[in-house]
Structure formats: structure tokens, C-alpha cells
Design a protein around this motif. Sequence first.
Motif, PDB file in Angstrom:
ATOM      1  N   THR A  34      45.920  40.418 102.237  1.00  0.00           N
ATOM      2  CA  THR A  34      45.879  39.091 103.513  1.00  0.00           C
ATOM      3  C   THR A  34      47.076  38.121 103.303  1.00  0.00           C
ATOM      4  N   ASN A  35      47.508  37.467 102.357  1.00  0.00           N
ATOM      5  CA  ASN A  35      48.619  37.005 102.348  1.00  0.00           C
ATOM      6  C   ASN A  35      49.753  37.644 102.190  1.00  0.00           C
ATOM      7  N   PHE A  36      50.521  38.243 103.124  1.00  0.00           N
ATOM      8  CA  PHE A  36      51.469  38.836 103.178  1.00  0.00           C
ATOM      9  C   PHE A  36      52.911  38.111 102.801  1.00  0.00           C
ATOM     10  N   ASP A  37      53.013  36.976 103.319  1.00  0.00           N
ATOM     11  CA  ASP A  37      54.086  36.197 103.171  1.00  0.00           C
ATOM     12  C   ASP A  37      54.260  36.104 101.713  1.00  0.00           C
ATOM     13  N   LEU A  38      53.197  35.623 100.821  1.00  0.00           N
ATOM     14  CA  LEU A  38      53.075  35.397  99.262  1.00  0.00           C
ATOM     15  C   LEU A  38      53.404  36.641  98.448  1.00  0.00           C
ATOM     16  N   PHE A  39      52.981  37.848  99.142  1.00  0.00           N
ATOM     17  CA  PHE A  39      53.161  39.238  98.314  1.00  0.00           C
ATOM     18  C   PHE A  39      54.757  39.339  98.694  1.00  0.00           C
ATOM     19  N   ASN A  40      55.412  39.252  99.688  1.00  0.00           N
ATOM     20  CA  ASN A  40      56.784  39.354  99.839  1.00  0.00           C
ATOM     21  C   ASN A  40      57.612  38.604  98.904  1.00  0.00           C
ATOM     22  N   ARG A  41      57.042  37.216  98.799  1.00  0.00           N
ATOM     23  CA  ARG A  41      57.827  36.208  98.027  1.00  0.00           C
ATOM     24  C   ARG A  41      57.772  36.946  96.640  1.00  0.00           C
ATOM     25  N   VAL A  42      56.934  37.464  95.962  1.00  0.00           N
ATOM     26  CA  VAL A  42      56.638  38.200  94.703  1.00  0.00           C
ATOM     27  C   VAL A  42      57.745  39.307  94.694  1.00  0.00           C
ATOM     28  N   VAL A  43      57.729  40.065  95.732  1.00  0.00           N
ATOM     29  CA  VAL A  43      58.613  41.016  95.535  1.00  0.00           C
ATOM     30  C   VAL A  43      60.118  40.621  95.623  1.00  0.00           C
ATOM     31  N   LYS A  44      60.411  39.722  96.460  1.00  0.00           N
ATOM     32  CA  LYS A  44      61.770  39.047  96.372  1.00  0.00           C
ATOM     33  C   LYS A  44      62.148  38.738  95.020  1.00  0.00           C
ATOM     34  N   TYR A  45      61.242  37.863  94.474  1.00  0.00           N
ATOM     35  CA  TYR A  45      61.693  37.538  92.943  1.00  0.00           C
ATOM     36  C   TYR A  45      61.684  38.720  92.266  1.00  0.00           C
ATOM     37  N   ILE A  46      61.180  39.793  92.296  1.00  0.00           N
ATOM     38  CA  ILE A  46      61.430  40.962  91.319  1.00  0.00           C
ATOM     39  C   ILE A  46      62.945  41.381  91.680  1.00  0.00           C
ATOM     40  N   VAL A  47      63.148  41.476  92.947  1.00  0.00           N
ATOM     41  CA  VAL A  47      64.364  42.142  93.421  1.00  0.00           C
ATOM     42  C   VAL A  47      65.484  41.276  93.003  1.00  0.00           C
ATOM     43  N   GLU A  48      65.400  39.817  93.026  1.00  0.00           N
ATOM     44  CA  GLU A  48      66.353  38.900  92.538  1.00  0.00           C
ATOM     45  C   GLU A  48      66.690  39.054  91.125  1.00  0.00           C
ATOM     46  N   ASN A  49      65.682  39.340  90.282  1.00  0.00           N
ATOM     47  CA  ASN A  49      65.792  39.497  88.754  1.00  0.00           C
ATOM     48  C   ASN A  49      65.716  40.990  88.253  1.00  0.00           C
ATOM     49  N   VAL A  50      66.243  42.148  89.008  1.00  0.00           N
ATOM     50  CA  VAL A  50      66.353  43.274  88.358  1.00  0.00           C
ATOM     51  C   VAL A  50      67.316  43.298  87.456  1.00  0.00           C
ATOM     52  N   GLY A  51      67.115  43.779  86.066  1.00  0.00           N
ATOM     53  CA  GLY A  51      67.728  43.793  84.975  1.00  0.00           C
ATOM     54  C   GLY A  51      67.617  42.728  84.283  1.00  0.00           C
ATOM     55  N   LYS A  52      66.588  41.858  84.489  1.00  0.00           N
ATOM     56  CA  LYS A  52      66.299  40.462  83.696  1.00  0.00           C
ATOM     57  C   LYS A  52      64.918  40.529  83.114  1.00  0.00           C
ATOM     58  N   THR A  53      64.596  40.127  82.046  1.00  0.00           N
ATOM     59  CA  THR A  53      63.258  40.353  81.420  1.00  0.00           C
ATOM     60  C   THR A  53      62.522  39.115  82.103  1.00  0.00           C
ATOM     61  N   PHE A  54      61.153  39.425  82.388  1.00  0.00           N
ATOM     62  CA  PHE A  54      60.433  38.256  83.090  1.00  0.00           C
ATOM     63  C   PHE A  54      59.128  38.782  82.985  1.00  0.00           C
ATOM     64  N   SER A  55      58.179  37.694  83.133  1.00  0.00           N
ATOM     65  CA  SER A  55      56.651  37.794  82.772  1.00  0.00           C
ATOM     66  C   SER A  55      55.978  37.407  84.106  1.00  0.00           C
ATOM     67  N   ALA A  56      54.654  37.700  84.260  1.00  0.00           N
ATOM     68  CA  ALA A  56      53.863  37.268  85.454  1.00  0.00           C
ATOM     69  C   ALA A  56      53.636  35.951  85.387  1.00  0.00           C
ATOM     70  N   ASN A  57      53.688  35.275  84.236  1.00  0.00           N
ATOM     71  CA  ASN A  57      53.537  33.872  84.039  1.00  0.00           C
ATOM     72  C   ASN A  57      54.942  33.248  84.765  1.00  0.00           C
ATOM     73  N   ALA A  58      55.988  33.696  84.303  1.00  0.00           N
ATOM     74  CA  ALA A  58      57.421  33.244  85.050  1.00  0.00           C
ATOM     75  C   ALA A  58      57.326  33.225  86.507  1.00  0.00           C
ATOM     76  N   ILE A  59      56.830  34.262  87.071  1.00  0.00           N
ATOM     77  CA  ILE A  59      56.644  34.450  88.576  1.00  0.00           C
ATOM     78  C   ILE A  59      55.585  33.274  89.138  1.00  0.00           C
ATOM     79  N   VAL A  60      54.246  33.173  88.453  1.00  0.00           N
ATOM     80  CA  VAL A  60      53.508  32.035  88.784  1.00  0.00           C
ATOM     81  C   VAL A  60      54.204  30.667  88.735  1.00  0.00           C
ATOM     82  N   LYS A  61      54.836  30.410  87.578  1.00  0.00           N
ATOM     83  CA  LYS A  61      55.538  29.016  87.621  1.00  0.00           C
ATOM     84  C   LYS A  61      56.583  28.903  88.803  1.00  0.00           C
TER      85      LYS A  61
END
Length: 399
Positions: free
Chosen positions: A208-235
Motif C-alpha cells: 500500500t505504501n508504494f513510495d516507501l517501497f520505492n525508497r527501499v529499492v532506491k537504497y538497494i540500487v544506490e548500494n550495489v556492491g556494498k554490504t548492508f543489512s536490513a537494520n541499516a535500511i531501517v536506520k
Amino acid sequence: MIVRPYYMELLKTYRDVSLVKILAGIRRCGKSTILEMLQDDLIKSGVPADHMISMRYTSEDFDDGMTDKDMYNSIKEKMTDGGRYYLLLDEVQEITGWEKAVNSLLENANTDIYVTGSNSRLMSGEISTYLTGRYISIPVFTLSLAEYMEFKKSSGRTPKELLMEYIRMGGFPIVALNNFDESAAYQIVEGIYSSVITSDITKRHNITNFDLFNRVVKYIVENVGKTFSANAIVKFLKNEGRSLSVESVYNYLEWLEKAFVIYRCQRYDLQGKSVLKTQEKFYLADASLKYCMMGFNPKSVAAMLENIVYFELCRKGYKVYIGKNETKEIDFAAVRRDERIYVQVCRNLPEESDREVANLLEIRDHYPKYVVTLDELAGGNVNGVKIMHLADFLLSENY
């Protein structure tokens, strides 16, 4: 139609083997065309045309009410004698319970079955119930550099020009088959991405919150090739004034993975010889997915070189990990049966190569070690570590 030999050879290996051949990958990566190539090859090998049953189960062609029984009956009625039939079933995940139909056709008819699919419905829990030990999964990726160059061989461009174009444009076949400029190519890829997100994720999982979903996708795209965790995205989201649970982030990552938009690369402890559960990396199914969302930026090329090398290793049948050697990180530790190779990826020599070579030399085993770079000076080796240009690495049949 330009043949993709790797997949054709693989399908020949499993022809007439009593297993369901499942070709799975992101939308528009070429699965349907591979089935067409298979159909042509079957005809050339003497299979009668009336003993090949080709069905396409897109939502546009079939109404949502089609059941597995309907699927089974519609195929069975086309089988008019006791001879062997070759079933080429495209986008089967659109039919709920397709596994039951396919299992019945495998058990109760003289068939050789090939299916394709693009999302998690292809690999639902039912597959373990109905097809355990009776299928082989064949991942289908966008074009390799070798395939891209074959698609473009009449373009008149040099191998170097084609490599740089491949890095910028990615490997979706529809892009490679045409002479789009960068802007048009990214528009097409954005359309592919949007159809995946709409059909395979947001509708299926009622986001339902498509904008928030897209922001998570953008974070992943910006961080291709870097290690990260779900906690890092939440933070990160919290710093932007947005709230999302760790569980929701895990769900988003899983849904993107099951739609073949992203691929998870786990870390492997080279000392303890164990797979680590934290700080994974994610790679995009195609480099163009990043550029269609964020535009092409030469500064982002280094991370996408890693993305390209990751998928080349996957295409060649390696299971790919990030290597952890005490405090040092190796970009890729790739394993295939009893083989293993280590790969570091860097854009330029010589300033980056010393560090990359040093990290590899600290691994105390006899397996081949490579530094892969875009630098024209690449070549030779340093204390046994081979320095290879990206094009040479991607086009090598064996390492």
C-alpha cells in the motif's frame, strides 16, 4: 532470431531426461525466445511439428480463472496418439497450481517438459510437494558480453566500443537488438522494471505504501556492491523521517529477489569455511536497472563492473560468495564442483591493483586468483595473481 548457444547446449544435455526443465529469470531476459529456439532445434532434429505443444500463459492471453485442471485438459486434448510430445510452456506461474498439471503430464503421458517463469509463483511451496527431485532449475540471465557482441556484430563498432556500450546499456535482448540511444534504452528498461514491480510484487503482496517501497529499492540500487543489512535500511529511513520495520525490509528484499530483480550474494569465511548470515551484498539483474532509475554516472561504473563480473561467474555455473579472509574482503570467491577461483574487481591500475593483489596473496591456497580491471594496461601477473582486462575475463571460456 539470434541463438544463445549456452542455453541451447544446456537444454540439449537434459533433452528426453525425465525431469521438468524450469527456465527462470527476470521478465524480458529472453526466456520465451529460448523456447522458440528450442522448438526450431527440435524440428531440425526430426521431431514432428504436431508433437510439439507450445502454450503461453500470460495474463493477457488467459483469464485469471484458469485452473490446473483446465491447463492439464487443454494440453492433454492436443495429444492425439501415444507418441512422445514435447511441451513448451511459457510463463506458467500465471496458472495457480501449475505444478499439479505438469506433474500429472510428466507421470501420465509420454512427455518431455520445458517451462518458463518470471516470479515467485513459479517456485511456490507446491513445487516441493509435486515436483521434488523431478525438475532442474535453469537460471536465465540477461545477455553476456559475448552474446551482446553477437547481437551487435553487424553494427560496425569495435570490440572496445561494444564493451563500453554493454556497460552503459546493459544486456536486455530488446535493447541489444535495436539501435536505441541511451535515453530510449533506459525508458524501455524502466518499462520492464515497472511491469515487474506492478505485476510480480505490489499487486501480489498488496503493497500500500508504494513510495516507501520505492525508497527501499532506491537504497538497494544506490548500494550495489556494498554490504548492508536490513537494520541499516531501517536506520537510513529513520534519518529521513520515515518508519519501517526490519521485518518489512526483509519482506521487500525477498520479494525483489523472487522476482529476479536482485540477487543475494552471501559472505563466506575462508578461514572457518562457513557461510556467514550477516552483511550480504545484492546485485541487480542487469546494470541498466540502476541507470534507468538514477541516470548514467561514470562514477558509478566501478560498482557496476562488480555487478557484471558477478553475473558472468553465475552464467559459467559458479556459486558466488563474497570472500572474508580475517579482516580482508575478497570481492568474489566462486566455487564450481571441485574448482574455486578468487576475483578482485577494480576500475583502474596501478593505484588500486596493489591493494587488490595484496588481499589475494594473503589467501594461502593454490586456487587461481584474478584482478579484473577496465584499465588498458591490464595483462601479465603479479606473484601468480593474473591481471586481466574486463573484456578478456568476460569472454574467456575457462579460468
